[in-house]
Design a protein around this motif. Structure first.
Motif, PDB file in Angstrom:
ATOM      1  N   GLU A 107      -0.686  19.110   6.140  1.00 21.37           N
ATOM      2  CA  GLU A 107      -1.048  18.045   7.078  1.00 21.37           C
ATOM      3  C   GLU A 107      -0.826  18.524   8.506  1.00 21.37           C
ATOM      4  OE1 GLU A 107      -2.495  15.063   8.823  1.00 21.37           O
ATOM      5  OE2 GLU A 107      -2.409  14.903   6.626  1.00 21.37           O
ATOM      6  N   ILE A 110      -1.661  15.084  14.340  1.00 20.22           N
ATOM      7  CA  ILE A 110      -0.567  14.566  15.148  1.00 20.22           C
ATOM      8  C   ILE A 110      -0.765  13.058  15.286  1.00 20.22           C
ATOM      9  CG2 ILE A 110       0.455  14.543  17.452  1.00 20.22           C
ATOM     10  CD1 ILE A 110      -0.040  17.491  17.669  1.00 20.22           C
ATOM     11  N   LYS A 111       0.149  12.308  14.700  1.00 15.00           N
ATOM     12  CA  LYS A 111       0.042  10.851  14.690  1.00 15.00           C
ATOM     13  C   LYS A 111       0.807  10.209  15.837  1.00 15.00           C
ATOM     14  CE  LYS A 111      -0.352  10.955   9.651  1.00 15.00           C
ATOM     15  NZ  LYS A 111       0.249  10.526   8.352  1.00 15.00           N
ATOM     16  N   GLU A 112       1.891  10.849  16.247  1.00 17.24           N
ATOM     17  CA  GLU A 112       2.664  10.313  17.366  1.00 17.24           C
ATOM     18  C   GLU A 112       3.413  11.441  18.061  1.00 17.24           C
ATOM     19  OE1 GLU A 112       6.154   7.963  16.311  1.00 17.24           O
ATOM     20  OE2 GLU A 112       5.767   8.394  14.193  1.00 17.24           O
ATOM     21  N   ASN A 175       5.422  13.706  15.474  1.00 18.78           N
ATOM     22  CA  ASN A 175       5.538  13.083  14.145  1.00 18.78           C
ATOM     23  C   ASN A 175       6.986  12.971  13.670  1.00 18.78           C
ATOM     24  OD1 ASN A 175       2.743  13.014  14.168  1.00 18.78           O
ATOM     25  ND2 ASN A 175       2.505  14.780  12.810  1.00 18.78           N
ATOM     26  N   LYS A 176       7.880  12.879  14.618  1.00 20.75           N
ATOM     27  CA  LYS A 176       9.320  12.746  14.327  1.00 20.75           C
ATOM     28  C   LYS A 176       9.871  13.882  13.457  1.00 20.75           C
ATOM     29  CE  LYS A 176       9.338   7.695  14.693  1.00 20.75           C
ATOM     30  NZ  LYS A 176       9.888   7.709  16.068  1.00 20.75           N
ATOM     31  N   SER A 177       9.166  15.031  13.466  1.00 20.81           N
ATOM     32  CA  SER A 177       9.595  16.101  12.557  1.00 20.81           C
ATOM     33  C   SER A 177       9.634  17.488  13.187  1.00 20.81           C
ATOM     34  CB  SER A 177       8.687  16.143  11.326  1.00 20.81           C
ATOM     35  OG  SER A 177       7.344  16.411  11.696  1.00 20.81           O
TER      36      SER A 177
END
Length: 310
Positions: A107, A110-112, A175-177
């Motif tokens: 994946e 980039i969502k956030e 993505n907080k990761s």
């Protein structure tokens, strides 16, 4: 089209069209590589007029062709962990790059994204052990523009026509990761004297002491001829075993009236850098204006990140 011609030809149409596939002559030696068998027929057709040959001569010629083909792949493709070179196919190579995509690619959307902090020293950077990619290059090479393009948001990273605007280590959480890290540009001479960075002691300290660093995205301006400061930076990173991906920026720009085209500048840069690298990093062409290479670069980053997590 012959794979050899496809890899070696950097046509302007391919630079502008993200759907086109190109590569170049920069070598990326991999000792275990061999040439994919699906391409061998292209090599046996190089001299179609010679029909009458003995069996021994034919065998010798075929062996030489296979050897040439295997050597060709060793000098062109970046084959990631988990990929059997014998099974590499043309559609596994990202457009406008030498990068083969393998099983670690995942994946990449980039969502956030959120800005976390600016740090004046490497020891002040976040200590949550998340993997990170640092973006490095000369001032005005397009670092902030690339970040904004990758996250698909304007002004996430500050862009400016004034060299030296980024003067701290800036962390953006994705993505907080994982992190994208915007580093100060090198080679800027127009910043105020009080704000000029000693790149050797400031940014290099980050490179040498950051164990969460997955790779450096070294941005090279393809609209201008190779710059000594870029080559020196790439060579320093190589000597210190810091993994890099060369990201050619501004590949959409035409400056033929002022010099060579982007594809010619890319070739020139690669020809120089290969003199100092035994094993070369992957590379990809991009444009923050047209979106060229954006999604493919993110996919490449995903496989590096996932392999790093193992």
């Amino acid at each position: 089209m012959l794979v050899r011609n496809r890899i070696l030809s950097l046509q302007l149409a391919s630079l502008i069209n993200p759907s086109s596939s190109t590569s170049s002559i920069l070598p990326f030696p991999k000792p275990t590589l061999s040439f994919p068998t699906r391409y061998l027929s292209h090599w046996t057709l190089r001299n179609p007029t010679h029909h009458h040959v003995s069996a021994s001569a034919s065998k010798t010629t075929q062996t030489r062709q296979i050897s040439d083909a295997a050597r060709f792949v060793r000098t062109v493709l970046f084959v990631p962990p988990g990929v059997d070179p014998d099974e590499v196919t043309e559609d596994m190579v990202l457009p406008g790059s030498n990068i083969v995509i393998g099983p670690y690619a995942g994946e990449s959307r980039i969502k956030e994204v959120e800005f976390v902090k600016s740090s004046g020293k490497a020891k002040e950077c976040p200590k949550d052990h998340r993997p990170e990619f640092a973006i490095l290059g000369r001032s005005n090479v397009g670092k902030s523009s690339l970040i904004n393009a990758l996250v698909r948001k304007k002004e996430v990273a500050l862009t400016s026509k004034k060299p030296g605007k980024t003067q701290l280590i800036n962390h953006f959480l994705v993505n907080k990761s994982w992190y994208i890290v915007d580093l100060p540009g090198y080679g800027f001479a127009k910043a105020p004297d009080a704000a000029r960075m000693d790149w050797s002691s400031f940014t290099k300290g980050y490179f040498l002491n950051r164990d969460t660093l997955v790779a450096i995205l070294l941005l090279i301006d393809a609209s201008v001829p190779p710059q000594r400061i870029d080559l020196d930076c790439a060579n320093w990173l190589g000597r210190n075993n810091i993994p890099i991906t060369i990201v050619f920026t501004k590949c959409d720009k035409m400056k033929a009236s002022k010099g060579k085209r982007p594809d010619e500048n890319i070739r020139d840069f690669q020809q120089v850098i290969r003199q100092n690298y035994k094993v070369h990093p992957p590379w990809i062409m991009t444009s923050s204006v047209t979106g060229l290479g954006r999604d493919d670069l993110l996919l490449h980053m995903s496989q590096l990140r996932n392999y790093w997590d193992q």
